[in-house]
Design an enzyme around this catalytic site. Structure first.
Site, PDB file in Angstrom:
ATOM      1  N   ASN A  73       0.850  -1.191   0.000  1.00 37.44           N
ATOM      2  CA  ASN A  73       0.000   0.000   0.000  1.00 37.44           C
ATOM      3  C   ASN A  73       0.885   1.241   0.000  1.00 37.44           C
ATOM      4  O   ASN A  73       2.109   1.138   0.076  1.00 37.44           O
ATOM      5  CB  ASN A  73      -0.986  -0.015   1.176  1.00 37.44           C
ATOM      6  CG  ASN A  73      -0.282   0.023   2.513  1.00 37.44           C
ATOM      7  OD1 ASN A  73       0.386   0.988   2.851  1.00 37.44           O
ATOM      8  ND2 ASN A  73      -0.415  -1.046   3.285  1.00 37.44           N
TER       9      ASN A  73
ATOM     10  N   ASP B 176      -4.584  -5.895   5.233  1.00 39.26           N
ATOM     11  CA  ASP B 176      -5.658  -6.682   5.831  1.00 39.26           C
ATOM     12  C   ASP B 176      -5.608  -8.136   5.372  1.00 39.26           C
ATOM     13  O   ASP B 176      -6.088  -9.018   6.065  1.00 39.26           O
ATOM     14  CB  ASP B 176      -7.021  -6.075   5.445  1.00 39.26           C
ATOM     15  CG  ASP B 176      -7.225  -4.720   6.124  1.00 39.26           C
ATOM     16  OD1 ASP B 176      -6.866  -4.614   7.307  1.00 39.26           O
ATOM     17  OD2 ASP B 176      -7.715  -3.780   5.457  1.00 39.26           O
TER      18      ASP B 176
ATOM     19  N   PRO C 234      -3.770 -11.170  10.895  1.00 46.06           N
ATOM     20  CA  PRO C 234      -4.175 -10.837  12.276  1.00 46.06           C
ATOM     21  C   PRO C 234      -4.368  -9.328  12.407  1.00 46.06           C
ATOM     22  O   PRO C 234      -3.659  -8.559  11.752  1.00 46.06           O
ATOM     23  CB  PRO C 234      -2.980 -11.298  13.119  1.00 46.06           C
ATOM     24  CG  PRO C 234      -1.826 -11.413  12.172  1.00 46.06           C
ATOM     25  CD  PRO C 234      -2.412 -11.701  10.816  1.00 46.06           C
TER      26      PRO C 234
ATOM     27  N   ILE D 290      -3.531  -6.570  14.538  1.00 53.26           N
ATOM     28  CA  ILE D 290      -2.555  -6.405  15.633  1.00 53.26           C
ATOM     29  C   ILE D 290      -3.148  -5.528  16.736  1.00 53.26           C
ATOM     30  O   ILE D 290      -3.056  -5.838  17.926  1.00 53.26           O
ATOM     31  CB  ILE D 290      -1.243  -5.797  15.090  1.00 53.26           C
ATOM     32  CG1 ILE D 290      -0.733  -6.637  13.915  1.00 53.26           C
ATOM     33  CG2 ILE D 290      -0.191  -5.712  16.179  1.00 53.26           C
ATOM     34  CD1 ILE D 290       0.389  -5.990  13.116  1.00 53.26           C
TER      35      ILE D 290
ATOM     36  N   PHE E  17      -4.697   4.321  14.438  1.00 53.90           N
ATOM     37  CA  PHE E  17      -4.903   5.299  13.368  1.00 53.90           C
ATOM     38  C   PHE E  17      -5.986   4.742  12.466  1.00 53.90           C
ATOM     39  O   PHE E  17      -6.091   3.529  12.301  1.00 53.90           O
ATOM     40  CB  PHE E  17      -3.606   5.514  12.568  1.00 53.90           C
ATOM     41  CG  PHE E  17      -2.829   6.715  13.034  1.00 53.90           C
ATOM     42  CD1 PHE E  17      -2.286   6.752  14.307  1.00 53.90           C
ATOM     43  CD2 PHE E  17      -2.646   7.811  12.192  1.00 53.90           C
ATOM     44  CE1 PHE E  17      -1.578   7.864  14.746  1.00 53.90           C
ATOM     45  CE2 PHE E  17      -1.936   8.925  12.622  1.00 53.90           C
ATOM     46  CZ  PHE E  17      -1.403   8.955  13.897  1.00 53.90           C
TER      47      PHE E  17
ATOM     48  N   LYS F 175     -14.441   2.441  14.410  1.00 47.49           N
ATOM     49  CA  LYS F 175     -13.206   1.652  14.511  1.00 47.49           C
ATOM     50  C   LYS F 175     -12.688   1.656  15.947  1.00 47.49           C
ATOM     51  O   LYS F 175     -12.173   0.667  16.432  1.00 47.49           O
ATOM     52  CB  LYS F 175     -12.155   2.262  13.570  1.00 47.49           C
ATOM     53  CG  LYS F 175     -11.342   1.242  12.835  1.00 47.49           C
ATOM     54  CD  LYS F 175     -10.554   1.854  11.707  1.00 47.49           C
ATOM     55  CE  LYS F 175     -11.148   1.527  10.351  1.00 47.49           C
ATOM     56  NZ  LYS F 175     -10.372   2.052   9.249  1.00 47.49           N
TER      57      LYS F 175
ATOM     58  N   LYS G  18     -12.270  -1.919  17.693  1.00 51.42           N
ATOM     59  CA  LYS G  18     -10.918  -2.435  17.950  1.00 51.42           C
ATOM     60  C   LYS G  18     -10.512  -2.307  19.413  1.00 51.42           C
ATOM     61  O   LYS G  18      -9.460  -2.794  19.799  1.00 51.42           O
ATOM     62  CB  LYS G  18      -9.911  -1.698  17.071  1.00 51.42           C
ATOM     63  CG  LYS G  18     -10.179  -1.877  15.588  1.00 51.42           C
ATOM     64  CD  LYS G  18      -8.920  -1.824  14.789  1.00 51.42           C
ATOM     65  CE  LYS G  18      -9.216  -2.017  13.321  1.00 51.42           C
ATOM     66  NZ  LYS G  18      -8.042  -2.469  12.583  1.00 51.42           N
TER      67      LYS G  18
HETATM   68  N1  CTP Z   1      -4.387  -2.469  12.193  1.00 52.42           N
HETATM   69  C1  CTP Z   1      -3.704  -3.512  12.757  1.00 52.42           C
HETATM   70  N2  CTP Z   1      -3.717  -4.736  12.148  1.00 52.42           N
HETATM   71  C2  CTP Z   1      -4.387  -4.926  10.980  1.00 52.42           C
HETATM   72  C3  CTP Z   1      -5.074  -3.852  10.384  1.00 52.42           C
HETATM   73  C4  CTP Z   1      -5.045  -2.617  11.014  1.00 52.42           C
HETATM   74  O1  CTP Z   1      -3.095  -3.331  13.823  1.00 52.42           O
HETATM   75  N3  CTP Z   1      -4.366  -6.123  10.430  1.00 52.42           N
HETATM   76  C5  CTP Z   1      -4.387  -1.174  12.883  1.00 52.42           C
HETATM   77  C6  CTP Z   1      -3.687  -0.050  12.163  1.00 52.42           C
HETATM   78  O2  CTP Z   1      -2.324   0.041  12.524  1.00 52.42           O
HETATM   79  C7  CTP Z   1      -4.472   1.155  12.615  1.00 52.42           C
HETATM   80  C8  CTP Z   1      -5.873   0.626  12.836  1.00 52.42           C
HETATM   81  O3  CTP Z   1      -5.727  -0.783  12.993  1.00 52.42           O
HETATM   82  O4  CTP Z   1      -4.024   1.635  13.865  1.00 52.42           O
HETATM   83  C9  CTP Z   1      -6.833   0.899  11.736  1.00 52.42           C
HETATM   84  O5  CTP Z   1      -6.298   0.526  10.496  1.00 52.42           O
HETATM   85  P1  CTP Z   1      -7.144   0.671   9.165  1.00 52.42           P
HETATM   86  O6  CTP Z   1      -6.334   0.116   8.043  1.00 52.42           O
HETATM   87  O7  CTP Z   1      -7.659   2.062   9.055  1.00 52.42           O
HETATM   88  O8  CTP Z   1      -8.366  -0.248   9.543  1.00 52.42           O
HETATM   89  P2  CTP Z   1      -8.827  -1.641   9.054  1.00 52.42           P
HETATM   90  O9  CTP Z   1      -8.989  -2.522  10.233  1.00 52.42           O
HETATM   91  O10 CTP Z   1      -7.900  -2.148   8.017  1.00 52.42           O
HETATM   92  O11 CTP Z   1     -10.249  -1.304   8.472  1.00 52.42           O
HETATM   93  P3  CTP Z   1     -10.679  -0.912   6.980  1.00 52.42           P
HETATM   94  O12 CTP Z   1      -9.499  -1.214   6.072  1.00 52.42           O
HETATM   95  O13 CTP Z   1     -11.830  -1.798   6.727  1.00 52.42           O
HETATM   96  O14 CTP Z   1     -11.021   0.533   7.023  1.00 52.42           O
END
Ligand code: CTP
Length: 406
Positions: free
Chosen positions: A220, A288, A314, A316, A333, A347, A351
């Site tokens: 990304n 993801d 996972p 995290i 974030f 979120k 989370k």
């Molecule tokens: N995050 C994480 N582990 C993942 C995905 C996200 O720890 N596998 C954390 C990111 O570091 C961030 C937060 O979750 O602090 C939100 O990440 P974001 O990419 O915005 O959210 P997603 O869970 O991926 O949701 P979506 O892509 O559906 O918006």
């Protein structure tokens, strides 16, 4: 470099020839170089080449009595301003991490009280191997500055991270280290009154790369700039900072312990190993999904494009929120392009984070120097003015310090 003295240890790898160019660049920049060649290094460059380029004797053998009498290993490191290991092979870094001292190079690395810069070079699989990553993390913990190797085609025909950083980049790192204040000065012990003195804060930053095959990844656009700025700002307030970084080419902020990872699963493991922490700021744009990578390069064929079967990674942040080692303050974030605040609020709940920094990534935010954020807490929403990422980092670090104080 004002006559600064570099002790250059040349390890045994195909990239050793680039050490010759590094010697030339250091001297051109006004420094002087003494070279130590490992037995492996001497297979790739000769002592005579390095002696001619450095205009100085090259040392190879710990048990050369004449050298030991006139210029022992202690003396060699004592007279240096900085010790540079280039190329730092997997083997040499493993020995350094274990504190071994079985030749001149490793003995003086163990005996030195000078700052050490290591520029790794090795095959991509060796670099990504857990043992090497463990050794790199250990060395960084011990205060060694380990550069991130370059990514590209390698002498062995594979592609990926593991190439020796270019000599110009190593020279930059040398100049930064010679010019930088002692990183120990940033440590809490030396600044007991700093707002985050005595706190350990974990930061994740950058993207993750999920391999599809040995040459392709799912990636990304995250640049890592905001996360690195936050790590720097927390360090400046006296925190001990562990920065778990996805694949980005950014310099490590002074005094910050950096752990480089590639995939989401590696990031999850590195986060787990770095605990406990008083706070965690999860800035990384974690992929993801991943695919089960093919062992060899997928070729185009008559059957058409391959189908990628995605598996969820996972989460995290969400896993940390329910773990027994949850940091007291957990910050996520949320990178959003639409309904920024609404999605970020959801979120935060989903989370289990204390705060979410809602990051409006529409437009040129990703990779740019400015950012637009809203801080979402249990108390409500704060709309922060658009600002450079460094300013947002400082403001967030101050808020973290205030929250931990409370
Ligand atoms: N995050 C994480 N582990 C993942 C995905 C996200 O720890 N596998 C954390 C990111 O570091 C961030 C937060 O979750 O602090 C939100 O990440 P974001 O990419 O915005 O959210 P997603 O869970 O991926 O949701 P979506 O892509 O559906 O918006």
């Amino acid at each position: 470099m004002n006559g600064k003295k570099i002790l250059l240890i040349v390890g045994g790898g195909i990239a050793a020839y680039k050490a010759c160019e590094l010697v030339r660049l250091i001297r051109k920049a006004g420094g002087s170089v003494r070279c130590v060649l490992t037995v492996g290094g001497a297979h790739f460059v000769t002592p005579m080449t390095l002696a001619a380029l450095s205009e100085s004797q090259v040392f190879t053998n710990l048990f050369d009595l004449k050298d030991e009498a006139e210029m022992g290993h202690i003396q060699l490191s004592r007279e240096a301003d900085l010790v540079v290991v280039a190329p730092a092979t997997a083997d040499l870094m493993a020995k350094m991490a274990a504190g071994m001292a079985d030749d001149l190079a490793t003995t003086l690395l163990l005996a030195t009280d000078k700052k050490v810069l290591a520029a790794p070079a090795m095959n991509v699989r060796m670099w990504l191997h857990e043992a090497t990553q463990r050794n790199v993390a250990r060395l960084r913990d011990d205060g060694v500055t380990v550069m991130t190797p370059d990514e590209g085609e390698m002498a062995c025909g594979e592609y990926g991270p593991g190439r020796l950083p270019e000599p110009e980049a190593i020279l930059d790192a040398i100049e930064r280290m010679l010019g930088a204040p002692d990183p120990l000065a940033d440590q809490p012990d030396f600044a007991p009154d700093a707002p985050l003195a005595g706190r350990h804060i974990l930061v994740t930053a950058g993207p993750t790369h999920e391999p599809i095959d040995p040459v392709r990844v799912l990636a990304n656009r995250s640049s890592g700039k905001q996360g690195f700025a936050i790590a720097a700002a927390l360090g400046a307030l006296g925190a001990r900072v562990t920065l778990v970084a996805g694949p980005v080419s950014l310099p490590t902020p002074g005094g910050v312990t950096r752990i480089d990872v590639e995939t989401a699963r590696e990031m999850a493991e590195a986060v787990d190993r770095a605990l406990p922490a008083d706070a965690a700021v999860m800035v990384a744009a974690v992929a993801d999904w991943r695919v089960e990578p093919a062992a060899s390069k997928i070729k185009k064929g008559p059957e058409g494009p391959p189908r990628l079967s995605l598996v969820e990674n996972p989460d995290i942040l969400a896993e940390l929120a329910v773990s027994s080692r949850r940091p007291r303050l957990l910050i996520g974030f949320a990178a959003e392009t639409d309904n920024v605040v609404g999605n970020a609020q959801a979120k935060r709940e989903r989370k289990g984070a204390d705060w979410i920094v809602a990051n409006d990534v529409s437009g040129d935010v990703m990779g740019g120097t400015n950012n637009r954020v809203h801080l979402i807490t249990a108390q409500g929403i704060e709309n922060w003015d658009p600002a450079p990422k460094a300013d947002i980092a400082r403001k967030l670090a101050e808020r973290i310090a205030a929250a931990l104080e409370g």
